[in-house]
Design an enzyme around this catalytic site. Structure first.
Site, PDB file in Angstrom:
ATOM      1  N   LEU A   1      10.954 -19.617  -5.245  1.00 49.36           N
ATOM      2  CA  LEU A   1      10.252 -19.273  -5.008  1.00 49.36           C
ATOM      3  C   LEU A   1       8.823 -19.663  -5.158  1.00 49.36           C
ATOM      4  O   LEU A   1       8.790 -19.578  -6.711  1.00 49.36           O
ATOM      5  CB  LEU A   1      10.387 -17.206  -4.937  1.00 49.36           C
TER       6      LEU A   1
ATOM      7  N   ASP B   1       1.035  -0.950  -0.072  1.00 49.62           N
ATOM      8  CA  ASP B   1      -0.405   0.073   0.089  1.00 49.62           C
ATOM      9  C   ASP B   1       1.186   1.340  -0.005  1.00 49.62           C
ATOM     10  O   ASP B   1       1.645   1.478  -0.070  1.00 49.62           O
ATOM     11  CB  ASP B   1      -0.725   0.097   0.900  1.00 49.62           C
TER      12      ASP B   1
ATOM     13  N   HIS C   1       1.801   3.309  -9.001  1.00 50.02           N
ATOM     14  CA  HIS C   1       1.978   1.208  -9.450  1.00 50.02           C
ATOM     15  C   HIS C   1       3.646   1.465 -10.324  1.00 50.02           C
ATOM     16  O   HIS C   1       4.048   0.338 -10.064  1.00 50.02           O
ATOM     17  CB  HIS C   1       0.701   1.549 -10.135  1.00 50.02           C
TER      18      HIS C   1
HETATM   19  C1  IPE Z   1      -4.779  -3.543   0.000  1.00 42.72           C
HETATM   20  O1  IPE Z   1      -4.796  -1.161  -0.156  1.00 42.72           O
HETATM   21  C2  IPE Z   1      -5.661  -3.518  -1.147  1.00 42.72           C
HETATM   22  C3  IPE Z   1      -3.972  -3.890  -2.220  1.00 42.72           C
HETATM   23  C4  IPE Z   1      -2.753  -3.663  -1.771  1.00 42.72           C
HETATM   24  C5  IPE Z   1      -4.087  -4.479  -3.619  1.00 42.72           C
HETATM   25  P1  IPE Z   1      -5.681  -0.620  -0.329  1.00 42.72           P
HETATM   26  O2  IPE Z   1      -5.271   1.145  -1.003  1.00 42.72           O
HETATM   27  O3  IPE Z   1      -7.254  -0.936  -1.689  1.00 42.72           O
HETATM   28  O4  IPE Z   1      -7.005  -0.367   0.874  1.00 42.72           O
HETATM   29  P2  IPE Z   1      -7.781   0.112   2.080  1.00 42.72           P
HETATM   30  O5  IPE Z   1      -9.091   0.719   0.982  1.00 42.72           O
HETATM   31  O6  IPE Z   1      -7.040   1.685   1.851  1.00 42.72           O
HETATM   32  O7  IPE Z   1      -8.216  -0.369   2.902  1.00 42.72           O
HETATM   33  C1  IPE Z   2      -1.159   0.210  -3.496  1.00 43.94           C
HETATM   34  O1  IPE Z   2      -1.358   1.986  -3.250  1.00 43.94           O
HETATM   35  C2  IPE Z   2      -1.762  -0.474  -4.978  1.00 43.94           C
HETATM   36  C3  IPE Z   2      -3.460  -1.089  -4.752  1.00 43.94           C
HETATM   37  C4  IPE Z   2      -4.581  -0.644  -3.745  1.00 43.94           C
HETATM   38  C5  IPE Z   2      -3.432  -1.438  -6.119  1.00 43.94           C
HETATM   39  P1  IPE Z   2      -2.388   2.790  -3.175  1.00 43.94           P
HETATM   40  O2  IPE Z   2      -2.745   3.524  -4.613  1.00 43.94           O
HETATM   41  O3  IPE Z   2      -3.696   2.547  -2.618  1.00 43.94           O
HETATM   42  O4  IPE Z   2      -1.915   3.751  -2.469  1.00 43.94           O
HETATM   43  P2  IPE Z   2      -2.482   4.829  -1.632  1.00 43.94           P
HETATM   44  O5  IPE Z   2      -3.102   4.288  -0.679  1.00 43.94           O
HETATM   45  O6  IPE Z   2      -3.581   5.335  -1.932  1.00 43.94           O
HETATM   46  O7  IPE Z   2      -1.550   5.662  -1.116  1.00 43.94           O
HETATM   47 MG    MG Z   3      -4.035   2.133  -0.394  1.00 42.96          MG
END
Ligand code: IPE
Ligand code: IPE
Ligand code: MG
Length: 250
Positions: free
Chosen positions: A135, A24, A41
């Protein structure tokens, strides 16, 4: 290559066999760098490559990466389609590298609902790496733990209705066999980057006794040294599984 941290981990001995990561913080990393979210990303892929490489080299058996949740479809359409394109291009680009490193690719989640070309690319990656013995890299794609649990309940209900089993035969082991993670041991260590302290519908059953490591570092900044430090932290813990300290250390 971070030799002294790696040596410390090897000396300690109790390497986590299965590491699961909620990757995240990509969006916030991008924002902090004045870039569009998608750039987060893109940069996050470099972290994935590095973490996969290190896990393979130090002998981790399973690495599960939360890549796209079922709830992530609710994001702006532009971001969702950019993520799906990145998924496909990354798998195509990296599959040779995975093979070279003896990594076996698999997925958990409902990949049937992914765009056709992304799903096809993933299936090819799984096929091409299926005989590798290093892995196990597991991508959680269109994954929802609650959906997974419901699917398991439905399958078991069907078996009972068809007379294949009785309800009193339902055990933890039987139930686990109906999950996406059949054949995969429960994670020993869960890492969540990006500063949030929540599970976000990830592996609710499987994380029952997993050790958590939460860090404020955004995923694109999470690299080898951070992973090694999280493993050292894990190795310093005592897992008691309900028992008391003296029982476990005896
Ligand atoms: C969790 O992250 C999902 C992934 C890392 C793929 P999110 O950014 O979607 O989680 P929330 O919405 O903050 O809980
Ligand atoms: C995690 O990073 C990637 C996915 C959920 C695909 P985020 O895109 O949720 O990044 P933040 O939480 O908005 O910083
Ligand atoms: Mg996120």
């Amino acid at each position: 290559m971070n030799k002294s941290l790696r040596e410390k981990i090897v000396e300690q001995g109790n390497l986590p066999a299965h590491i699961a990561i909620i990757m995240d913080g990509n969006g916030r990393w991008a924002k902090a760098n004045n870039l569009p979210r998608v750039a987060g990303h893109v940069e996050g892929i470099n972290s994935v490559r590095e973490i996969v490489q290190v896990c393979g080299e130090i002998g981790v058996s399973y690495l599960t990466l939360y890549t796209f949740s079922n709830e992530n479809w609710k994001r702006p359409q532009k971001e969702v389609s950019a993520i799906m394109k990145l998924l496909l291009s990354t798998i195509k680009k990296e599959v040779g590298n995975l093979n070279k490193n003896n990594v076996r690719l698999s997925t958990i989640g409902n990949i049937n609902d992914l765009p056709d070309n992304s799903r096809q690319g993933i299936l090819e990656g799984i096929e091409v790496t299926k005989n590798n013995t290093g892995l196990n890299l597991i991508l959680a794609l269109n994954y929802s733990s609650r959906q997974e649990l419901l699917m398991a309940v439905q399958r078991i209900a069907d078996k009972i209705l068809s007379g294949e089993m009785n309800s009193n035969q339902i055990s933890e082991a039987i139930f686990s066999r109906e999950l996406y993670t059949v054949d995969i041991p429960d994670p020993d260590l869960l890492i969540r980057t990006g500063g949030e302290s929540r599970i976000s519908n990830f592996l609710l059953w499987q994380l029952a006794y997993t050790e958590f490591f939460l860090t404020d570092i955004h995923w694109p900044d999470f690299r080898e040294e951070d992973l090694l430090n999280s493993i050292i932290d894990y190795q310093g813990r005592q897992r008691r599984f309900g028992q008391i300290e003296e029982q476990v250390s005896a």
